[in-house]
Design an enzyme around this catalytic site. Structure first.
Site, PDB file in Angstrom:
ATOM      1  N   LYS A  37     -12.246 -40.246  21.800  1.00  0.00           N
ATOM      2  CA  LYS A  37     -11.809 -40.863  23.067  1.00  0.00           C
ATOM      3  C   LYS A  37     -12.622 -40.317  24.059  1.00  0.00           C
ATOM      4  O   LYS A  37     -13.160 -40.887  24.709  1.00  0.00           O
ATOM      5  CB  LYS A  37     -10.547 -40.424  23.424  1.00  0.00           C
TER       6      LYS A  37
ATOM      7  N   GLN B 107      -1.855 -36.587  23.414  1.00  0.00           N
ATOM      8  CA  GLN B 107      -1.990 -36.862  22.124  1.00  0.00           C
ATOM      9  C   GLN B 107      -0.923 -36.760  21.243  1.00  0.00           C
ATOM     10  O   GLN B 107      -0.448 -35.702  21.411  1.00  0.00           O
ATOM     11  CB  GLN B 107      -3.313 -36.159  21.274  1.00  0.00           C
TER      12      GLN B 107
ATOM     13  N   ASP C 165      -1.163 -45.233  27.914  1.00  0.00           N
ATOM     14  CA  ASP C 165      -0.450 -45.479  26.722  1.00  0.00           C
ATOM     15  C   ASP C 165       0.419 -46.610  26.908  1.00  0.00           C
ATOM     16  O   ASP C 165       1.062 -47.066  25.994  1.00  0.00           O
ATOM     17  CB  ASP C 165       0.106 -44.522  25.991  1.00  0.00           C
TER      18      ASP C 165
HETATM   19  N1  GUN Z   1      -1.428 -40.730  18.274  1.00  0.00           N
HETATM   20  C1  GUN Z   1      -1.945 -41.708  17.610  1.00  0.00           C
HETATM   21  N2  GUN Z   1      -2.226 -43.021  18.475  1.00  0.00           N
HETATM   22  C2  GUN Z   1      -1.921 -42.575  19.685  1.00  0.00           C
HETATM   23  C3  GUN Z   1      -1.814 -43.282  20.879  1.00  0.00           C
HETATM   24  O1  GUN Z   1      -2.248 -44.217  20.873  1.00  0.00           O
HETATM   25  N3  GUN Z   1      -1.701 -42.661  22.002  1.00  0.00           N
HETATM   26  C4  GUN Z   1      -1.176 -41.285  22.006  1.00  0.00           C
HETATM   27  N4  GUN Z   1      -0.876 -40.609  22.988  1.00  0.00           N
HETATM   28  N5  GUN Z   1      -1.045 -40.680  20.797  1.00  0.00           N
HETATM   29  C5  GUN Z   1      -1.464 -41.341  19.524  1.00  0.00           C
END
Ligand code: GUN
Length: 300
Positions: free
Chosen positions: A54, A98, A121
């Site tokens: 990311k 996350q 998100d």
């Molecule tokens: N963990 C796995 N996928 C995601 C996501 O799309 N967003 C977040 N915040 N955590 C994750």
């Protein structure tokens, strides 16, 4: 019949190219450099890989990337304090914590602490509601990526029978809202659904998001169905050597590709779209925070 393979890696590359163009425009025309803060708690290796990717891709499209790593035993209050600090920071337009967070931390408290204007998100109640009634704002990354691939492959989705397998807040439920908004007839199936293969056989569009390796078989599908495989499952691969693993989806690719009209592979399908859509959402929130209309090609 052999299905068309939907190339999510290529689509995501093109999407990131368009995002870089939007970043450039925000910088030169409005003096705004979009900034994305990613918070990771603990040392889960899979989460570390995601977060590193990311941060790398955020920088590649010209945005500011802020990474915060907290120890696995960090008190909940300290994580919430960091979220509040990021809420107040004008250089930050998107905040992602996350998931999953360690067991001693309540994920709902964390989600509710995030300013909905920075919630890339689309996990906060305010943004879940906006998606439901069709107001502009960020849209959950994985469902948004699935929607983009479906629209690209099919053009209009109107009138299609869509079956989503899985009812999670992360994928199944927001996917349901997006497909309804595109005038699909939507069924949300789940672990308690009776005669699941029969239900799936009615679908023109199948979105598999159950987290069970290779569960959906070719003989569950209507001929020509478009299959979006959200699953990312690690399974043993003794053929690669002792202790080795490989990634598979929730769909049994080999048998499904014989019946489907089109299918996303794992890896290389939905996965690359999720991070690209996170960057797209950061453009959306940076625009809205500054009173600008978000680019229509980056959202639902
Ligand atoms: N963990 C796995 N996928 C995601 C996501 O799309 N967003 C977040 N915040 N955590 C994750």
């Amino acid at each position: 019949m052999t299905a068309h393979i939907i190339d999510g890696k290529l689509f995501a590359e093109n999407l990131r190219g368009r995002i870089a163009g939007h970043v450039e425009r925000l910088k030169t025309e409005h003096g705004i450099t979009p900034g994305l803060a990613v918070v990771i708690v603990g040392t889960d290796p899979a989460s570390q890989v995601y977060v590193t990717n990311k941060a790398k891709q955020t920088a590649e499209v010209g945005m500011n990337s802020f990474k915060h790593e907290l120890p696995g035993d960090v008190p909940e209050a300290e994580l919430l304090a960091l979220v509040h600090q990021l809420n107040a920071d004008p250089a930050v337009h998107g905040i992602l914590v996350q998931m999953p967070v360690p067991k001693h931390i309540d994920p709902n408290k964390v989600i509710e602490a995030i300013d909905p204007m920075k919630d890339v998100d689309s996990f906060t109640p305010a943004n879940v509601g906006k998606v439901q009634i069709g107001l502009p704002g960020p849209v959950s990354c994985t469902p948004l990526g699935c929607l983009m691939l479906l629209r690209d492959h099919l053009g209009k989705l109107e009138g299609k029978n869509a079956v989503i397998i899985g009812r999670s807040n992360l994928v199944g439920k927001p996917m349901m809202q997006l497909l309804l908004r595109d005038n699909c007839t939507v069924t949300v199936a789940h672990s308690r659904t009776e005669n699941l293969p029969e239900v799936v056989r009615q679908a023109d569009i199948v979105v598999a998001a159950v987290g069970r390796p290779q569960m959906v078989k070719g003989d569950w599908l209507k001929a020509g169905a478009v299959v979006i495989d959200v699953g990312i499952n690690r399974v043993p691969a003794p053929e690669k050597g002792e202790g080795k693993t490989r990634l598979v989806g929730d769909v049994d690719f080999a048998s499904a590709a014989e019946v489907a009209g089109a299918i996303t592979p794992v890896p290389g399908g939905v996965g690359p779209m999720t991070i690209a859509c996170l960057l797209a959402n950061t453009i959306t929130t940076a625009s809205l925070i500054n009173g600008l209309v978000p680019p229509s090609d980056l959202t639902a």
